[in-house]
Design a protein around this motif. Structure first.
Motif, PDB file in Angstrom:
ATOM      1  N   LEU A  82       0.814  -1.223   0.000  1.00  0.00           N
ATOM      2  CA  LEU A  82       0.000   0.000   0.000  1.00  0.00           C
ATOM      3  C   LEU A  82       0.846   1.271   0.000  1.00  0.00           C
ATOM      4  N   ASN A  83       2.084   1.181   0.479  1.00  0.00           N
ATOM      5  CA  ASN A  83       2.920   2.381   0.623  1.00  0.00           C
ATOM      6  C   ASN A  83       4.126   2.426  -0.302  1.00  0.00           C
ATOM      7  N   ASN A  84       4.372   1.381  -1.065  1.00  0.00           N
ATOM      8  CA  ASN A  84       5.562   1.337  -1.907  1.00  0.00           C
ATOM      9  C   ASN A  84       5.502   2.414  -2.991  1.00  0.00           C
ATOM     10  N   ASN A  85       6.575   3.212  -3.071  1.00  0.00           N
ATOM     11  CA  ASN A  85       6.658   4.213  -4.129  1.00  0.00           C
ATOM     12  C   ASN A  85       8.026   4.160  -4.823  1.00  0.00           C
ATOM     13  N   SER A  86       8.674   2.996  -4.715  1.00  0.00           N
ATOM     14  CA  SER A  86       9.953   2.828  -5.414  1.00  0.00           C
ATOM     15  C   SER A  86       9.915   1.508  -6.173  1.00  0.00           C
ATOM     16  N   ALA A  87      10.886   0.643  -6.006  1.00  0.00           N
ATOM     17  CA  ALA A  87      10.970  -0.609  -6.766  1.00  0.00           C
ATOM     18  C   ALA A  87      10.018  -1.670  -6.224  1.00  0.00           C
ATOM     19  N   GLY A  88       9.610  -2.568  -7.109  1.00  0.00           N
ATOM     20  CA  GLY A  88       8.782  -3.695  -6.694  1.00  0.00           C
ATOM     21  C   GLY A  88       7.303  -3.438  -6.875  1.00  0.00           C
ATOM     22  N   PRO A  89       6.505  -4.413  -6.501  1.00  0.00           N
ATOM     23  CA  PRO A  89       5.061  -4.318  -6.714  1.00  0.00           C
ATOM     24  C   PRO A  89       4.405  -3.288  -5.803  1.00  0.00           C
ATOM     25  N   VAL A  90       3.270  -2.797  -6.264  1.00  0.00           N
ATOM     26  CA  VAL A  90       2.444  -1.875  -5.473  1.00  0.00           C
ATOM     27  C   VAL A  90       1.023  -2.421  -5.466  1.00  0.00           C
ATOM     28  N   GLY A  91       0.258  -2.004  -4.494  1.00  0.00           N
ATOM     29  CA  GLY A  91      -1.118  -2.456  -4.402  1.00  0.00           C
ATOM     30  C   GLY A  91      -2.020  -1.348  -3.931  1.00  0.00           C
ATOM     31  N   MET A  92      -3.310  -1.619  -3.974  1.00  0.00           N
ATOM     32  CA  MET A  92      -4.300  -0.681  -3.458  1.00  0.00           C
ATOM     33  C   MET A  92      -5.491  -1.470  -2.935  1.00  0.00           C
ATOM     34  N   PRO A  93      -6.185  -0.911  -1.972  1.00  0.00           N
ATOM     35  CA  PRO A  93      -7.376  -1.607  -1.453  1.00  0.00           C
ATOM     36  C   PRO A  93      -8.390  -1.812  -2.578  1.00  0.00           C
ATOM     37  N   SER A  94      -9.106  -2.903  -2.500  1.00  0.00           N
ATOM     38  CA  SER A  94     -10.086  -3.212  -3.526  1.00  0.00           C
ATOM     39  C   SER A  94     -11.248  -3.975  -2.921  1.00  0.00           C
ATOM     40  N   SER A  95     -12.356  -3.855  -3.546  1.00  0.00           N
ATOM     41  CA  SER A  95     -13.524  -4.653  -3.189  1.00  0.00           C
ATOM     42  C   SER A  95     -13.312  -6.073  -3.693  1.00  0.00           C
ATOM     43  N   VAL A  96     -13.900  -7.028  -3.031  1.00  0.00           N
ATOM     44  CA  VAL A  96     -13.814  -8.420  -3.467  1.00  0.00           C
ATOM     45  C   VAL A  96     -14.387  -8.572  -4.882  1.00  0.00           C
ATOM     46  N   TYR A  97     -15.238  -7.635  -5.297  1.00  0.00           N
ATOM     47  CA  TYR A  97     -15.870  -7.697  -6.615  1.00  0.00           C
ATOM     48  C   TYR A  97     -14.955  -7.187  -7.732  1.00  0.00           C
ATOM     49  N   ASN A  98     -13.834  -6.585  -7.372  1.00  0.00           N
ATOM     50  CA  ASN A  98     -12.915  -6.038  -8.370  1.00  0.00           C
ATOM     51  C   ASN A  98     -11.593  -6.784  -8.420  1.00  0.00           C
ATOM     52  N   LEU A  99     -11.527  -7.948  -7.831  1.00  0.00           N
ATOM     53  CA  LEU A  99     -10.282  -8.709  -7.809  1.00  0.00           C
ATOM     54  C   LEU A  99     -10.003  -9.364  -9.157  1.00  0.00           C
TER      55      LEU A  99
END
Length: 143
Positions: A82-99
């Motif tokens: 949720l906080n990564n702003n450099s190298a590697g994967p990033v994510g964000m909160p999502s509804s189970v309906y948008n997975l």
């Protein structure tokens, strides 16, 4: 920052290959609180192909003694994504309906986050997940 694609199918294929086994390239954390986030990180890495070697806040694995807390700790991995702003994967909160395939699900209760699942398919709109600790393959999220 250069944006690299996340290969969701590679992540899901890795999960299918290793859901009921342990890749000897990684330590098995089953006896130390569980292997679910270690497994999810392996799947994520299979799809992302890039680690983040930032000391204390990164996401990487070199050995059991040289790894980021985010590699094998549920709350740490969630916070990293949720906080990564450099190298590697990033994510964000999502509804189970948008997975989508390759996404991670972090289960929580009143005590906090306690389990990490990898989305590997869908059945009737319900996510199917693979996981370690309670080794699971294409298990309905409803269970």
């Amino acid at each position: 920052m250069r944006i690299l694609p996340y290969n969701r199918n590679e992540a899901a294929e890795y999960a299918a290959k290793w859901y009921n086994g342990r890749n000897s390239a990684y330590y098995n954390f089953d006896g130390l609180g569980g292997d679910c986030t270690n497994f999810a990180s392996q799947c994520l890495y299979a799809g992302a192909g890039v680690m983040n070697y930032q000391k204390d806040t990164g996401w990487y694995y070199n050995s059991p003694w040289d790894r980021a807390a985010a590699w094998s700790g549920v709350e740490y991995l969630r916070k990293f994504l949720l906080n990564n702003n450099s190298a590697g994967p990033v994510g964000m909160p999502s509804s189970v309906y948008n997975l989508d395939i390759g996404d991670l699900i972090f289960l929580n209760n009143s005590a906090g986050y306690y389990h990490t699942l990898v989305v590997t398919g869908f059945l009737g709109g319900v996510p199917l997940v693979d996981a370690h600790t309670d080794d699971s393959y294409m298990r309905s999220l409803h269970t």
